[in-house]
Design a protein around this motif. Structure first.
Motif, PDB file in Angstrom:
ATOM      1  N   MET A  48       0.838  -1.180   0.000  1.00  0.00           N
ATOM      2  CA  MET A  48       0.000   0.000   0.000  1.00  0.00           C
ATOM      3  C   MET A  48       0.881   1.240   0.000  1.00  0.00           C
ATOM      4  N   ILE A  49       0.591   2.137  -0.881  1.00  0.00           N
ATOM      5  CA  ILE A  49       1.285   3.419  -0.920  1.00  0.00           C
ATOM      6  C   ILE A  49       0.354   4.444  -0.293  1.00  0.00           C
ATOM      7  N   LEU A  50       0.863   5.220   0.663  1.00  0.00           N
ATOM      8  CA  LEU A  50       0.002   6.144   1.387  1.00  0.00           C
ATOM      9  C   LEU A  50      -0.700   7.142   0.478  1.00  0.00           C
ATOM     10  N   GLU A  51      -0.010   7.599  -0.567  1.00  0.00           N
ATOM     11  CA  GLU A  51      -0.634   8.563  -1.477  1.00  0.00           C
ATOM     12  C   GLU A  51      -1.846   7.956  -2.185  1.00  0.00           C
ATOM     13  N   ASP A  52      -1.869   6.632  -2.300  1.00  0.00           N
ATOM     14  CA  ASP A  52      -2.979   5.943  -2.952  1.00  0.00           C
ATOM     15  C   ASP A  52      -4.116   5.629  -1.983  1.00  0.00           C
ATOM     16  N   ASN A  53      -3.956   6.014  -0.745  1.00  0.00           N
ATOM     17  CA  ASN A  53      -4.952   5.738   0.278  1.00  0.00           C
ATOM     18  C   ASN A  53      -5.375   7.061   0.916  1.00  0.00           C
ATOM     19  N   PRO A  54      -6.302   7.778   0.286  1.00  0.00           N
ATOM     20  CA  PRO A  54      -6.665   9.120   0.760  1.00  0.00           C
ATOM     21  C   PRO A  54      -7.001   9.234   2.246  1.00  0.00           C
ATOM     22  N   PRO A  55      -7.760   8.300   2.856  1.00  0.00           N
ATOM     23  CA  PRO A  55      -8.037   8.480   4.282  1.00  0.00           C
ATOM     24  C   PRO A  55      -6.771   8.529   5.141  1.00  0.00           C
ATOM     25  N   VAL A  56      -5.807   7.682   4.849  1.00  0.00           N
ATOM     26  CA  VAL A  56      -4.572   7.673   5.631  1.00  0.00           C
ATOM     27  C   VAL A  56      -3.772   8.941   5.359  1.00  0.00           C
ATOM     28  N   ALA A  57      -3.647   9.318   4.082  1.00  0.00           N
ATOM     29  CA  ALA A  57      -2.897  10.513   3.736  1.00  0.00           C
ATOM     30  C   ALA A  57      -3.538  11.749   4.362  1.00  0.00           C
ATOM     31  N   SER A  58      -4.863  11.835   4.344  1.00  0.00           N
ATOM     32  CA  SER A  58      -5.560  12.974   4.954  1.00  0.00           C
ATOM     33  C   SER A  58      -5.317  13.031   6.450  1.00  0.00           C
ATOM     34  N   LEU A  59      -5.372  11.882   7.078  1.00  0.00           N
ATOM     35  CA  LEU A  59      -5.134  11.827   8.520  1.00  0.00           C
ATOM     36  C   LEU A  59      -3.722  12.306   8.851  1.00  0.00           C
ATOM     37  N   LEU A  60      -2.740  11.842   8.098  1.00  0.00           N
ATOM     38  CA  LEU A  60      -1.354  12.244   8.359  1.00  0.00           C
ATOM     39  C   LEU A  60      -1.167  13.750   8.213  1.00  0.00           C
ATOM     40  N   LYS A  61      -1.828  14.342   7.247  1.00  0.00           N
ATOM     41  CA  LYS A  61      -1.704  15.790   7.036  1.00  0.00           C
ATOM     42  C   LYS A  61      -2.267  16.582   8.205  1.00  0.00           C
ATOM     43  N   GLN A  62      -3.181  15.990   8.947  1.00  0.00           N
ATOM     44  CA  GLN A  62      -3.809  16.682  10.073  1.00  0.00           C
ATOM     45  C   GLN A  62      -2.970  16.603  11.350  1.00  0.00           C
ATOM     46  N   LEU A  63      -2.006  15.709  11.390  1.00  0.00           N
ATOM     47  CA  LEU A  63      -1.203  15.523  12.598  1.00  0.00           C
ATOM     48  C   LEU A  63      -0.141  16.608  12.724  1.00  0.00           C
ATOM     49  N   THR A  64       0.179  16.940  13.964  1.00  0.00           N
ATOM     50  CA  THR A  64       1.294  17.849  14.215  1.00  0.00           C
ATOM     51  C   THR A  64       2.590  17.082  14.003  1.00  0.00           C
ATOM     52  N   ALA A  65       3.693  17.792  13.956  1.00  0.00           N
ATOM     53  CA  ALA A  65       4.991  17.130  13.798  1.00  0.00           C
ATOM     54  C   ALA A  65       5.244  16.175  14.963  1.00  0.00           C
ATOM     55  N   ASP A  66       4.884  16.587  16.176  1.00  0.00           N
ATOM     56  CA  ASP A  66       5.086  15.727  17.342  1.00  0.00           C
ATOM     57  C   ASP A  66       4.237  14.461  17.241  1.00  0.00           C
ATOM     58  N   GLN A  67       3.000  14.601  16.799  1.00  0.00           N
ATOM     59  CA  GLN A  67       2.132  13.436  16.635  1.00  0.00           C
ATOM     60  C   GLN A  67       2.656  12.509  15.548  1.00  0.00           C
ATOM     61  N   LYS A  68       3.188  13.086  14.470  1.00  0.00           N
ATOM     62  CA  LYS A  68       3.778  12.267  13.406  1.00  0.00           C
ATOM     63  C   LYS A  68       4.987  11.506  13.927  1.00  0.00           C
ATOM     64  N   TRP A  69       5.810  12.163  14.746  1.00  0.00           N
ATOM     65  CA  TRP A  69       6.979  11.501  15.333  1.00  0.00           C
ATOM     66  C   TRP A  69       6.540  10.341  16.222  1.00  0.00           C
ATOM     67  N   GLN A  70       5.502  10.563  17.024  1.00  0.00           N
ATOM     68  CA  GLN A  70       4.997   9.496  17.886  1.00  0.00           C
ATOM     69  C   GLN A  70       4.452   8.334  17.053  1.00  0.00           C
ATOM     70  N   ALA A  71       3.735   8.652  15.980  1.00  0.00           N
ATOM     71  CA  ALA A  71       3.209   7.606  15.094  1.00  0.00           C
ATOM     72  C   ALA A  71       4.348   6.830  14.445  1.00  0.00           C
ATOM     73  N   PHE A  72       5.377   7.554  14.017  1.00  0.00           N
ATOM     74  CA  PHE A  72       6.544   6.910  13.423  1.00  0.00           C
ATOM     75  C   PHE A  72       7.177   5.937  14.412  1.00  0.00           C
ATOM     76  N   GLN A  73       7.341   6.361  15.655  1.00  0.00           N
ATOM     77  CA  GLN A  73       7.944   5.487  16.664  1.00  0.00           C
ATOM     78  C   GLN A  73       7.090   4.243  16.899  1.00  0.00           C
ATOM     79  N   LEU A  74       5.771   4.411  16.955  1.00  0.00           N
ATOM     80  CA  LEU A  74       4.884   3.254  17.137  1.00  0.00           C
ATOM     81  C   LEU A  74       4.981   2.296  15.963  1.00  0.00           C
TER      82      LEU A  74
END
Length: 79
Positions: free
Chosen positions: A1-27
């Motif tokens: 799965m490519i994130l750009e091909d999955n609009p719900p996931v890509a939209s969700l990621l765009k809404q996250l702050t940098a800190d939230q993205k870092w936490q998601a990356f770590q998880l």
């Protein structure tokens, strides 16, 4: 799965702050390491990098940094 091909996931990621993205990356990374490490082929250059780092450790030239502190230091340099 490519994130750009999955609009719900890509939209969700765009809404996250940098800190939230870092936490998601770590998880995600913890999950990959815990449950999927055997499925992932490391890149060819990785062996050379690990070999060089091992040599630094053996020779006593390795320097260790806390990852969060390293990022803080980088942010200060870039500011």
């Amino acid at each position: 799965m490519i994130l750009e091909d999955n609009p719900p996931v890509a939209s969700l990621l765009k809404q996250l702050t940098a800190d939230q993205k870092w936490q998601a990356f770590q998880l995600l990374w913890q999950d990959v390491v815990k449950d999927h490490a055997e499925e992932i082929e490391p890149p060819a250059w990785h062996e050379n990098v690990l070999r060089e780092r091992l040599e630094k450790i053996k020779s006593g030239k390795a320097v260790w940094h806390d990852l969060d502190q390293a990022f803080d230091d980088l942010r200060k340099e870039l500011a």
